[in-house]
Design a protein around this motif. Sequence first.
Motif, mmCIF file in Angstrom:
data_model
loop_
_atom_site.group_PDB
_atom_site.id
_atom_site.type_symbol
_atom_site.label_atom_id
_atom_site.label_comp_id
_atom_site.label_asym_id
_atom_site.label_seq_id
_atom_site.Cartn_x
_atom_site.Cartn_y
_atom_site.Cartn_z
ATOM 1 N N THR A 17 0.856 -1.186 0.000
ATOM 2 C CA THR A 17 0.000 0.000 0.000
ATOM 3 C C THR A 17 0.886 1.226 0.000
ATOM 4 O O THR A 17 1.402 1.649 1.043
ATOM 5 C CB THR A 17 -0.928 0.035 1.226
ATOM 6 N N LEU A 62 -5.655 -10.016 1.530
ATOM 7 C CA LEU A 62 -6.449 -9.264 2.507
ATOM 8 C C LEU A 62 -5.660 -8.134 3.143
ATOM 9 O O LEU A 62 -6.174 -7.049 3.356
ATOM 10 C CB LEU A 62 -6.951 -10.201 3.615
ATOM 11 N N THR A 64 -1.740 -6.054 3.818
ATOM 12 C CA THR A 64 -0.501 -5.641 3.150
ATOM 13 C C THR A 64 0.581 -5.386 4.213
ATOM 14 O O THR A 64 0.230 -4.997 5.337
ATOM 15 C CB THR A 64 -0.726 -4.347 2.347
ATOM 16 N N ALA A 79 2.393 -12.942 4.676
ATOM 17 C CA ALA A 79 1.933 -11.608 5.050
ATOM 18 C C ALA A 79 2.858 -11.005 6.101
ATOM 19 O O ALA A 79 3.395 -11.719 6.957
ATOM 20 C CB ALA A 79 0.512 -11.683 5.577
ATOM 21 N N THR A 83 9.963 -10.155 7.996
ATOM 22 C CA THR A 83 11.061 -10.066 8.961
ATOM 23 C C THR A 83 11.640 -11.442 9.293
ATOM 24 O O THR A 83 12.764 -11.533 9.792
ATOM 25 C CB THR A 83 10.572 -9.406 10.257
ATOM 26 N N VAL B 108 -9.125 -16.846 3.578
ATOM 27 C CA VAL B 108 -7.779 -17.050 3.057
ATOM 28 C C VAL B 108 -6.709 -16.663 4.089
ATOM 29 O O VAL B 108 -5.581 -17.168 4.056
ATOM 30 C CB VAL B 108 -7.618 -16.241 1.744
ATOM 31 N N ILE B 109 -7.093 -15.822 5.012
ATOM 32 C CA ILE B 109 -6.147 -15.364 6.032
ATOM 33 C C ILE B 109 -5.530 -16.543 6.802
ATOM 34 O O ILE B 109 -4.403 -16.480 7.272
ATOM 35 C CB ILE B 109 -6.820 -14.352 7.008
ATOM 36 N N VAL B 112 -2.410 -18.052 5.076
ATOM 37 C CA VAL B 112 -1.298 -17.121 4.827
ATOM 38 C C VAL B 112 -0.238 -17.301 5.925
ATOM 39 O O VAL B 112 -0.578 -17.362 7.096
ATOM 40 C CB VAL B 112 -1.819 -15.668 4.801
ATOM 41 N N GLU B 113 1.000 -17.393 5.497
ATOM 42 C CA GLU B 113 2.078 -17.471 6.493
ATOM 43 C C GLU B 113 2.334 -16.070 7.035
ATOM 44 O O GLU B 113 2.204 -15.084 6.312
ATOM 45 C CB GLU B 113 3.353 -18.009 5.832
ATOM 46 N N SER B 114 2.693 -16.018 8.297
ATOM 47 C CA SER B 114 2.921 -14.725 8.923
ATOM 48 C C SER B 114 4.418 -14.459 9.050
ATOM 49 O O SER B 114 5.180 -15.325 9.458
ATOM 50 C CB SER B 114 2.245 -14.709 10.299
ATOM 51 N N SER B 115 4.803 -13.254 8.681
ATOM 52 C CA SER B 115 6.218 -12.896 8.773
ATOM 53 C C SER B 115 6.334 -11.436 9.199
ATOM 54 O O SER B 115 6.614 -10.553 8.412
ATOM 55 C CB SER B 115 6.897 -13.122 7.424
ATOM 56 N N GLY B 116 6.032 -11.222 10.472
ATOM 57 C CA GLY B 116 6.104 -9.860 11.002
ATOM 58 C C GLY B 116 4.766 -9.149 10.902
ATOM 59 O O GLY B 116 3.803 -9.670 10.314
ATOM 60 N N PRO B 117 4.693 -7.983 11.502
ATOM 61 C CA PRO B 117 3.430 -7.248 11.523
ATOM 62 C C PRO B 117 2.970 -6.817 10.131
ATOM 63 O O PRO B 117 3.799 -6.568 9.261
ATOM 64 C CB PRO B 117 3.725 -6.034 12.408
ATOM 65 N N PHE B 118 1.680 -6.772 9.982
ATOM 66 C CA PHE B 118 1.129 -6.329 8.689
ATOM 67 C C PHE B 118 0.184 -5.169 8.922
ATOM 68 O O PHE B 118 -0.108 -4.782 10.060
ATOM 69 C CB PHE B 118 0.418 -7.487 7.965
ATOM 70 N N GLU B 119 -0.313 -4.611 7.846
ATOM 71 C CA GLU B 119 -1.235 -3.468 7.918
ATOM 72 C C GLU B 119 -2.551 -3.867 7.257
ATOM 73 O O GLU B 119 -2.571 -4.766 6.400
ATOM 74 C CB GLU B 119 -0.640 -2.259 7.196
ATOM 75 N N ILE B 120 -3.620 -3.177 7.636
ATOM 76 C CA ILE B 120 -4.898 -3.501 6.995
ATOM 77 C C ILE B 120 -5.342 -2.388 6.046
ATOM 78 O O ILE B 120 -6.485 -2.343 5.634
ATOM 79 C CB ILE B 120 -6.004 -3.825 8.031
ATOM 80 N N ALA B 121 -4.380 -1.545 5.709
ATOM 81 C CA ALA B 121 -4.698 -0.496 4.728
ATOM 82 C C ALA B 121 -5.149 -1.132 3.421
ATOM 83 O O ALA B 121 -6.052 -0.638 2.737
ATOM 84 C CB ALA B 121 -3.484 0.398 4.513
ATOM 85 N N GLY B 122 -4.507 -2.252 3.080
ATOM 86 C CA GLY B 122 -4.876 -2.948 1.852
ATOM 87 C C GLY B 122 -6.289 -3.502 1.948
ATOM 88 O O GLY B 122 -7.074 -3.442 0.998
ATOM 89 N N LEU B 123 -6.601 -4.044 3.113
ATOM 90 C CA LEU B 123 -7.948 -4.588 3.324
ATOM 91 C C LEU B 123 -8.984 -3.476 3.183
ATOM 92 O O LEU B 123 -10.038 -3.657 2.546
ATOM 93 C CB LEU B 123 -8.035 -5.224 4.721
ATOM 94 N N ARG B 159 -3.198 0.188 16.419
ATOM 95 C CA ARG B 159 -3.066 1.146 15.326
ATOM 96 C C ARG B 159 -3.940 0.746 14.135
ATOM 97 O O ARG B 159 -4.675 1.557 13.575
ATOM 98 C CB ARG B 159 -1.589 1.199 14.898
#
Lengths: 93, 569
Positions: A17, A62, A64, A79, A83, B108-109, B112-123, B159
């Motif tokens: 984004t 979903l 970003t 997602a 890191t 789908v969430i 999804v593999e998680s690799s650090g914090p994400f944002e929901i601006a895209g959502l 946030r």
Amino acid sequence: MTDTEGNGSLRLRLFVTDESPGSCAARHNLAAALESLGLPAEMVEEIDVMVLPELAIKAGILVTPTLEIMRGAERWLIAGRLTVTDALVARLS
Amino acid sequence: MARAARKNTQERKKSGQVSAQRCPTGIPGVDDILEGGLPRGRPILIAGSPGSGKTVFCLQTLVNGARDMGEPGLYLSFEERGRELQSSIQAFDWKGPIEDLHFHDAMVIHSVESSGPFEIAGLIAIIEHLCTKHGIRRVVLDGIDVLMGYMGEDAAEHRELQRLLDWVRNSDRTCLITAKDAHGPGEQAKRQELLQFVVDCIIHLERRIAGRISQRTMVVVKYRGSAHGVNAYPFVITSLGISALYLPPHQKKADPKTTHRSSRKTVSTGVRDIDKMFDGGLTRGSTTLITGQPGTAKTTLAGAFVEAACERGERTLLVLFDEYADRVVANLRSVNIALDRALASGLLRIEYRIASASGPDDHVAAIQNWISEHEPTCIAIDPLSAINKSIDANTAVPAIEHLVQAMRARDITCVLTSLTDGSTTEASGAHVSTVADTWVHLSYAIQRGERNRALTIIKARGIAHSGSVREMILSNDGISLAAALEIDGELLMGRARAFHEEDLQERAALAAQDAERERLARQLERQAVLDQIDALKGKLASLEALELKGPDRARPDPGDHGHGGGEPR
């Protein structure tokens, strides 16, 4: 974007984004991982979800940043700011 | 009931009761609790334990908005797939075409593999895109806590949630966010606390098991800048979705005791003798309770009321608990109560419920639904006391009170029967007596080896009524009442009363014979007196005649040589 020909070819799409801190961090971490593997940073197709939301919807994205890794028929979504580099490198190699 | 809710919403809109700041859910009872609806264009938290009805609440709000209010909806679920939700909608009896309802699969969430914090601006960008594309006015984010759980960092979570809520406020779309209850310390509790703080309205749904019966309640925990109902309101989920058992104060009607007698409109009980006891009949729109032990003819009286209502051409509903309609109809036929014609004409609708299969709230909701569908002016429920069969009586009281109030609000005249046991002869099993306007009690009287039915009016608000105990007689001709017969403080009924009446008749006949005999004797005596009088009168006349002849006539005639006089010898 780099799309290697044939089965097992690697295709990367990074959904971001704009210039959000998370997106910038993911861009940077992905570039570092690719460099460590000797892969060109240009192979990454970057998609700004704010600009092209339809593409994100089609890809089932979903949040970003999200990295889409496609190798042949296989597909992974990672997602976050990317890191966890070990896991990322493992997926890319 | 859903139709009624739609009608209510439309009426509210017409009357201006729904302000632009309200977003009606269209869920029966809920908009009344919310005094018009959810805060429009604001984030609303629908919280509750699993299975409490969060998803149904949200689906119903979207369906009603899209179908009835021209407000397309978007449902985004992190816990269920879109096709599963669409199947859920199909499972409900939500009539009418439901267009402009869109689902976006967020499951789908989980892959999804998680690799650090994400944002929901895209959502947000995705939601905004879908909203613009489809003209969405209502959004549901179901299971937002699941998404937040993937964040990993409190600060990031806070946030991003704030970012989402900012978007909701700026977009002017009403957004329902669901989240599961959190208990004790932990990430989920923190998340819940944060959500509760930032949203404008919180509705908490709860489901608990009492005995074997599931009970649901809803509480409006928070509603910024608005009045709302503050209690825990029972609700049910039926084939029509959620219905809250709530009647707003403005819909509650005064009971008939405040009605002036001269303007009282009466409704026949179906038994002429009982109508007389009520100074013409039951008050229209009133609630009558008939209590009694098994076999005291409560169902028969309810049947008579129903038959009379149908004969007047009134739409009528008969609700039976644990008794099949055909059996009841056949039994009533034996006492000359015929419901077949009313059933065939469609005026009468008979419905059946298994008392132990559901809780009081579910029973009441089902009855209210039938009322909405059939729109009766008269209702009989037999026996209402069955409603608390599977639960303690006190728990059923609010549901019963709600039902009575709802019927009163529609000006429905209703007869409710209640089964009592031997130990509480005049206590109403369903505790309806306090809300009922009229209370008739049926009992048994055993005399000379015979059991008879007695009828008493215990209460009749605002009506001059007979307080005497009457014998109720069932025959092939129907129901009738016999006058109370009290002898030495004991009420005689049945054969005892018949014996006594025969005895009285015999005594009366004997007394009549004695009287006749005395009359004849007096007549003879009188005749004798009259004869004596005649004789004396004759004698008197003779004497008077002699007197009239005077002294000359009395002196002996010189020529008279009668033995009475004559010359001295």
